[in-house]
Write an enzyme that holds these catalytic residues in place. Structure first.
Site, short mmCIF file in Angstrom:
data_model
loop_
_atom_site.label_atom_id
_atom_site.label_comp_id
_atom_site.label_asym_id
_atom_site.label_seq_id
_atom_site.Cartn_x
_atom_site.Cartn_y
_atom_site.Cartn_z
N GLY A 35 50.49 24.97 57.00
CA GLY A 35 50.26 25.46 55.64
C GLY A 35 50.75 26.90 55.66
N GLU A 37 50.21 29.86 54.35
CA GLU A 37 49.35 31.06 54.52
C GLU A 37 48.72 31.06 55.91
OE1 GLU A 37 48.95 28.74 52.16
OE2 GLU A 37 49.91 29.68 50.43
N ASN A 39 49.98 29.60 58.53
CA ASN A 39 51.05 29.87 59.50
C ASN A 39 51.27 31.37 59.66
OD1 ASN A 39 51.47 27.09 59.46
ND2 ASN A 39 53.27 27.18 58.14
N TYR A 107 53.96 15.47 49.85
CA TYR A 107 52.56 15.90 49.87
C TYR A 107 51.60 14.83 49.39
CZ TYR A 107 54.66 20.67 49.44
OH TYR A 107 55.38 21.82 49.61
N ARG A 109 48.11 15.84 48.36
CA ARG A 109 47.17 16.97 48.31
C ARG A 109 46.51 17.12 46.95
NH1 ARG A 109 51.44 21.90 49.14
NH2 ARG A 109 49.52 23.07 49.50
N LYS A 228 65.17 35.98 52.84
CA LYS A 228 65.50 35.11 53.97
C LYS A 228 66.70 34.26 53.58
CE LYS A 228 60.94 34.41 53.69
NZ LYS A 228 59.65 33.71 53.79
N GLY A 260 60.25 30.26 57.72
CA GLY A 260 60.05 31.37 56.78
C GLY A 260 58.73 32.08 57.03
N ASP A 261 57.72 31.32 57.39
CA ASP A 261 56.40 31.93 57.66
C ASP A 261 56.43 32.74 58.95
OD1 ASP A 261 55.48 30.57 55.41
OD2 ASP A 261 55.04 28.78 56.59
#
Ligand code: KDG
Length: 318
Positions: A35, A37, A39, A107, A109, A228, A260-261
């Protein structure tokens, strides 16, 4: 305990396809905790920062796995609530299909425990006790109550002078349409550090070149914006400086999700730690390069010594 970074968002169980190709033909999956955030908080924690995450998980096996994984990463879980009435969200990762080198997420979710996050989850005393908050464009897309929770945390951080970082992370599958995403996310471009990519900039600041869009983000109040650019490296612009670095070549891309995280964590740690813009970008790209070589978002997040070792072995590439 004073924290360096706090975030709010959904953590899920990721079922990553063991073989490339369309999910309908895949028969084995590997379980990971992921997830955006979480990560970033795990990435910052591995780099030596104290981090915490505000979230909700279901009272189920997957919720337990998430709490255990966050604890193992030294991410503070004191604001993780276990919700007995809603399940933990999950998603599947399809790799190298239909575009080689890319992954597609499916997903499950909707109605998850984390999608019920609301303003009551944002304990201002907890947020007050941190140096910086990190938010992403994913959480406001999950539900109206999630959007309010993120906005409360952001406004509080701005009012009290905490640091703010925002990863645009526009996830088209989670929004009704892109105009809605733009409307909901534009205000967050006033964060101190904005982390984004070319596609998101196009959605949020339509029809502008990447460099003009970055300049526009600065006008909205950001101190620095990092863009990025995947295999083309990364670009950043602050009020006084501009920098661009190439990507590191990796021998094999296993799964790009999470890169990216990893970039965010290494860039935030470096830039806020006083390193120059180009060096911060380079360290972000190095962390991203490490993460694409494995399945799962958190497993290959580097510690400081890993970053140094990676950079030392890749001198010629930069
Ligand atoms: O950045 C990686 C995330 O996209 C992945 O872990 C899943 O958090 C996720 C999301 O909402 O897409």
């Amino acid at each position: 305990m004073k924290l360096d970074f706090v975030s709010v968002g959904e953590v899920m169980i990721q079922f990553n396809a063991m073989t490339p190709g369309p999910l309908r033909t895949v028969s084995t999956f590997e379980k990971h905790v992921a997830g955006s955030e979480a990560n970033v908080m795990a990435g910052l924690s591995r780099l030596g920062h104290k981090t915490g995450l505000i979230t909700r998980v279901g009272k189920d096996e997957f919720g337990s796995a998430i709490v255990a994984a966050l604890k193992a990463e030294d991410v503070d879980t004191s604001r993780v609530t276990v919700d007995p009435s809603s399940p933990t969200g999950i998603y599947f990762t399809q790799r190298h299909f239909p575009v080689l080198g890319e992954s597609v997420l499916t997903y499950y979710r909707k109605g998850s425990a984390a999608s019920n996050l609301d303003e009551t989850d944002i304990d201002v005393d907890y947020v007050m006790n941190t140096k910086s908050i990190h938010i992403t464009g994913i959480t406001p897309a999950l539900s109206a109550s999630c959007a309010k929770a993120v906005w409360k945390m952001f406004q509080f951080a701005k009012e009290t002078g905490l640091g703010t970082s925002f990863d645009t992370n526009v996830r088209p599958k989670l929004w009704r349409d892109m105009a809605t995403a733009r409307g909901a996310l534009s205000n967050y471009l006033a964060s101190k550090v904005v982390l984004t990519n070319g596609g998101d900039l196009e959605i949020l600041l339509a029809r502008m070149s990447m460099k003009d869009a970055a300049a526009e983000v600065l006008k909205k109040g950001a101190e620095v914006v990092a863009v990025k650019l995947a295999s083309a490296g990364a670009y950043a612009r602050s009020r006084t400086e501009e920098a661009q670095v190439p990507a590191f070549r990796v021998p094999h891309v296993e799964d790009v999700i999470g890169a990216g995280d990893a970039f965010d964590a290494a860039f935030l740690s470096s830039y806020l730690g006083g390193r120059p813009l180009s060096e911060s970008l380079q360290r972000g790209c190095a962390a991203g390069a490490l993460v694409v070589t494995v399945r799962g978002d958190m497993e290959a997040l580097p510690r400081q010594e890993d970053l140094e070792a990676f950079l030392a072995s890749n001198q010629s590439e930069t």
